[in-house]
Design a protein around this motif. Sequence first.
Motif, short mmCIF file in Angstrom:
data_model
loop_
_atom_site.label_atom_id
_atom_site.label_comp_id
_atom_site.label_asym_id
_atom_site.label_seq_id
_atom_site.Cartn_x
_atom_site.Cartn_y
_atom_site.Cartn_z
N ASP A 121 0.81 -1.23 0.00
CA ASP A 121 -0.06 -0.12 -0.02
C ASP A 121 0.87 1.20 -0.12
O ASP A 121 0.37 2.28 -0.67
N VAL A 122 1.96 1.13 0.62
CA VAL A 122 2.75 2.28 0.66
C VAL A 122 3.61 2.50 -0.55
O VAL A 122 3.73 3.85 -1.14
N ALA A 123 3.79 1.24 -1.38
CA ALA A 123 4.60 1.59 -2.49
C ALA A 123 3.46 2.08 -3.64
O ALA A 123 3.92 2.85 -4.55
N ASN A 124 2.35 1.64 -3.47
CA ASN A 124 1.21 2.37 -4.44
C ASN A 124 1.26 3.82 -4.34
O ASN A 124 0.86 4.59 -5.37
N LEU A 131 13.59 4.74 -6.87
CA LEU A 131 13.27 4.35 -5.60
C LEU A 131 12.06 3.42 -5.51
O LEU A 131 11.91 2.54 -4.70
N LYS A 132 11.02 3.84 -6.26
CA LYS A 132 9.98 3.02 -6.10
C LYS A 132 10.01 1.60 -6.69
O LYS A 132 9.60 0.61 -6.47
N GLU A 133 11.02 1.33 -7.78
CA GLU A 133 11.17 0.38 -8.59
C GLU A 133 12.12 -0.54 -7.68
O GLU A 133 11.79 -1.82 -7.64
N ALA A 134 13.08 -0.01 -6.74
CA ALA A 134 13.65 -0.86 -5.89
C ALA A 134 12.90 -1.24 -4.71
O ALA A 134 13.27 -2.31 -4.23
N LEU A 135 11.75 -0.32 -4.31
CA LEU A 135 10.97 -0.88 -3.09
C LEU A 135 10.42 -2.00 -3.54
O LEU A 135 9.90 -2.78 -3.03
N VAL A 136 9.66 -1.97 -4.91
CA VAL A 136 8.80 -2.84 -5.35
C VAL A 136 9.63 -4.41 -5.38
O VAL A 136 9.11 -5.45 -5.01
N THR A 138 12.29 -5.13 -3.65
CA THR A 138 12.59 -5.50 -2.40
C THR A 138 11.27 -6.32 -1.83
O THR A 138 11.42 -7.42 -1.07
N ILE A 139 10.06 -5.92 -1.84
CA ILE A 139 8.88 -6.35 -1.69
C ILE A 139 8.72 -7.87 -2.01
O ILE A 139 8.39 -8.96 -1.52
N ALA A 140 8.90 -7.77 -3.58
CA ALA A 140 8.73 -9.09 -4.19
C ALA A 140 9.61 -10.11 -3.73
O ALA A 140 9.43 -11.44 -3.70
N ASN A 141 11.09 -9.73 -3.42
CA ASN A 141 11.99 -10.76 -2.88
C ASN A 141 11.47 -11.21 -1.40
O ASN A 141 11.73 -12.51 -1.09
N HIS A 142 10.91 -10.24 -0.72
CA HIS A 142 10.65 -10.68 0.63
C HIS A 142 9.45 -11.64 0.45
O HIS A 142 9.16 -12.55 1.28
#
Length: 217
Positions: A121-124, A131-136, A138-142
């Motif tokens: 929700d934060v990434a959205n 920065l958003k791509e890196a966050l996305v 990171t979320i996918a890997n987690h």
Amino acid sequence: MIDDIEYNTEREHLIIPEYGRHLQKMVNYAKQLPTKEERNKVAQSIINVMGNLQPHLRDVPDFQHKLWDQLFIIADFELDVDSPYPTTTKEELSEKPEPLKYPQNFPKYRFYGNNIKTMIDVANTWEEGELKEALVYTIANHMKKCFLNWNKDTVEDYVIFKHLYELSGGKIDLKESDEDLSDATSLLKNKKKYAHSSSSSKKSHHKKNSNRSRKRY
């Protein structure tokens, strides 16, 4: 002489047992005094005794206020004295608190946990960019790591991308991405390393204990 023995089952119920029976008798005595001046004097003496019985609470804020509230509770709110603090009524004390509203989350993929949905929700809300791509990613890997912790078999990246697309409400779409997620071995390596170090520590501890118990001649 035996006839004068009192058993606890026959005595008056202790309202706050921590203060003992003698203090409760002092409170009952104060309730029977005819003048308010006398009752105020005895009540202050009782407060002093209560404070001496709980010296560990002297540094607690509103310590005296708490003692006065406990005095009225022991007296069953029937002690007519002048309190230096607002007096709590019996009705306010027995009033039931409103039930807490716990968040009702029923995620479809429980193995990801609620924090993943919060991160998505934060990434959205972030603007498109590196920065958003890196966050996305990171979320996918987690998410992949969580999936592997739940299911020890391998998982394809497209499954994670599909779940991410669904959990983001279609706002994050990596299904056409050329970038791969981290492989399962590297994601679980830290976990295995930690488990191995814990096992080694236990073996070392056991070895030390066994050497310690060995007799020396």
